[in-house]
Design an enzyme around this catalytic site. Structure first.
Site, PDB file in Angstrom:
ATOM      1  N   ASP A 114       0.857  -1.183   0.000  1.00  0.00           N
ATOM      2  CA  ASP A 114       0.000   0.000   0.000  1.00  0.00           C
ATOM      3  C   ASP A 114       0.897   1.239   0.000  1.00  0.00           C
ATOM      4  O   ASP A 114       1.456   1.578  -1.034  1.00  0.00           O
ATOM      5  CB  ASP A 114      -0.905  -0.102   1.244  1.00  0.00           C
ATOM      6  CG  ASP A 114      -2.034   0.896   1.271  1.00  0.00           C
ATOM      7  OD1 ASP A 114      -2.739   1.024   0.273  1.00  0.00           O
ATOM      8  OD2 ASP A 114      -2.218   1.554   2.316  1.00  0.00           O
ATOM      9  N   LYS A 142      -0.965  -1.753  -4.690  1.00  0.00           N
ATOM     10  CA  LYS A 142      -1.778  -0.568  -4.999  1.00  0.00           C
ATOM     11  C   LYS A 142      -0.813   0.572  -5.313  1.00  0.00           C
ATOM     12  O   LYS A 142      -0.516   1.395  -4.432  1.00  0.00           O
ATOM     13  CB  LYS A 142      -2.604  -0.158  -3.766  1.00  0.00           C
ATOM     14  CG  LYS A 142      -3.737  -1.074  -3.386  1.00  0.00           C
ATOM     15  CD  LYS A 142      -4.450  -0.449  -2.177  1.00  0.00           C
ATOM     16  CE  LYS A 142      -5.508  -1.335  -1.622  1.00  0.00           C
ATOM     17  NZ  LYS A 142      -6.048  -0.817  -0.342  1.00  0.00           N
TER      18      LYS A 142
HETATM   19  P1  IMP Z   1       1.795  -0.291   3.895  1.00  0.00           P
HETATM   20  O1  IMP Z   1       2.849  -0.283   4.943  1.00  0.00           O
HETATM   21  O2  IMP Z   1       1.051   1.002   3.857  1.00  0.00           O
HETATM   22  O3  IMP Z   1       2.296  -0.703   2.528  1.00  0.00           O
HETATM   23  O4  IMP Z   1       0.684  -1.293   4.395  1.00  0.00           O
HETATM   24  C1  IMP Z   1       0.609  -2.582   4.010  1.00  0.00           C
HETATM   25  C2  IMP Z   1      -0.379  -3.282   4.915  1.00  0.00           C
HETATM   26  O5  IMP Z   1      -1.611  -2.574   4.980  1.00  0.00           O
HETATM   27  C3  IMP Z   1      -0.731  -4.647   4.372  1.00  0.00           C
HETATM   28  O6  IMP Z   1       0.121  -5.625   4.866  1.00  0.00           O
HETATM   29  C4  IMP Z   1      -2.143  -4.830   4.902  1.00  0.00           C
HETATM   30  O7  IMP Z   1      -2.091  -5.376   6.193  1.00  0.00           O
HETATM   31  C5  IMP Z   1      -2.703  -3.457   4.984  1.00  0.00           C
HETATM   32  N1  IMP Z   1      -3.566  -3.155   3.824  1.00  0.00           N
HETATM   33  C6  IMP Z   1      -3.346  -2.262   2.840  1.00  0.00           C
HETATM   34  N2  IMP Z   1      -4.338  -2.251   1.945  1.00  0.00           N
HETATM   35  C7  IMP Z   1      -5.237  -3.168   2.365  1.00  0.00           C
HETATM   36  C8  IMP Z   1      -6.503  -3.643   1.847  1.00  0.00           C
HETATM   37  O8  IMP Z   1      -7.027  -3.220   0.795  1.00  0.00           O
HETATM   38  N3  IMP Z   1      -7.116  -4.608   2.585  1.00  0.00           N
HETATM   39  C9  IMP Z   1      -6.594  -5.119   3.731  1.00  0.00           C
HETATM   40  N4  IMP Z   1      -5.413  -4.720   4.237  1.00  0.00           N
HETATM   41  C10 IMP Z   1      -4.741  -3.748   3.580  1.00  0.00           C
END
Ligand code: IMP
Ligand code: MG
Length: 191
Positions: A114, A142
């Site tokens: 994300d 994403k």
């Molecule tokens: P980042 O550190 O912002 O890249 O977050 C990644 C984490 O956010 C993933 O391991 C998920 O646990 C959570 N996450 C991000 N998008 C989603 C989604 O659409 N559904 C469920 N969990 C998500």
């Protein structure tokens, strides 16, 4: 016989990846990983490191599509509070004994990329662990949400900026056991 999931299905806008699409994606990634490490495995251990809890279902299917002697470890990290927005700070809640990865080729296995903060932090953590190499395998990505610069090595699918659940992905800890991936209705998390 597969059970039906009507109770959770009513909270979905639509199904994005059904069982068949997931199976094909996992098989493709398993082959990509097997091909990439077929030579190096003769000299070095290969370790999949699953990021708990979201990657558990993906990882357990993925490792059975890798036809090399691969090891598995888990750690837990969190950047999300309880909602759908990242809080920006990444915490490693479960440290790994770094001696376990010394000299090995490591693949971090994540459910979804994300903002990228979680994998950025984990990549740095393992860069200092004495691993021979650290690569990233993410089931979903994403790209529109990225905040930090990070490169993936093995990727399932790119997705739009929508909140997804199922096949390991949760909202407030539920929906992980849905056998496919769907878009969660906004009314569920905006109410
Ligand atoms: P980042 O550190 O912002 O890249 O977050 C990644 C984490 O956010 C993933 O391991 C998920 O646990 C959570 N996450 C991000 N998008 C989603 C989604 O659409 N559904 C469920 N969990 C998500
Ligand atoms: Mg996660």
């Amino acid at each position: 016989m597969n059970p039906d999931f009507k109770e959770m299905e009513k909270d979905l806008e639509s199904v994005m990846f059904d069982r068949d699409a997931i199976e094909k994606m996992v098989a493709r990634l398993g082959k990509e990983i097997s091909d990439a490490y077929r030579e190096s495995i003769k000299e070095r251990r290969l370790i999949l490191i699953g990021v708990l809890k979201g990657s558990v279902i993906f990882l357990s299917d993925l490792m059975r599509q890798i036809n090399l002697p691969v090891e598995v470890l888990f750690l837990q990290a969190s950047s999300y509070g309880s909602g759908t927005e990242s809080c920006g700070r990444v915490q490693i809640n479960m440290e790994l004994d770094k001696k376990l990865v010394g000299g090995a080729d490591v693949i971090l296995v994540e459910d979804i990329l994300d903002s990228g903060r979680t994998l950025k932090k984990l990549t740095e953590y393992f860069a200092a662990s004495g691993a021979n190499s650290v690569k990233i395998c993410t089931m979903l990505d994403k790209p529109a949400r990225r905040v930090v610069d990070i490169k993936t090595d093995f990727k399932g699918y790119d997705v739009e900026d929508e909140f997804l659940v199922g096949y390991g992905l949760d909202y407030n800890e539920v929906y992980r056991n849905l056998p496919y991936i769907g878009i969660l209705k906004r009314s569920i998390y905006e109410s």
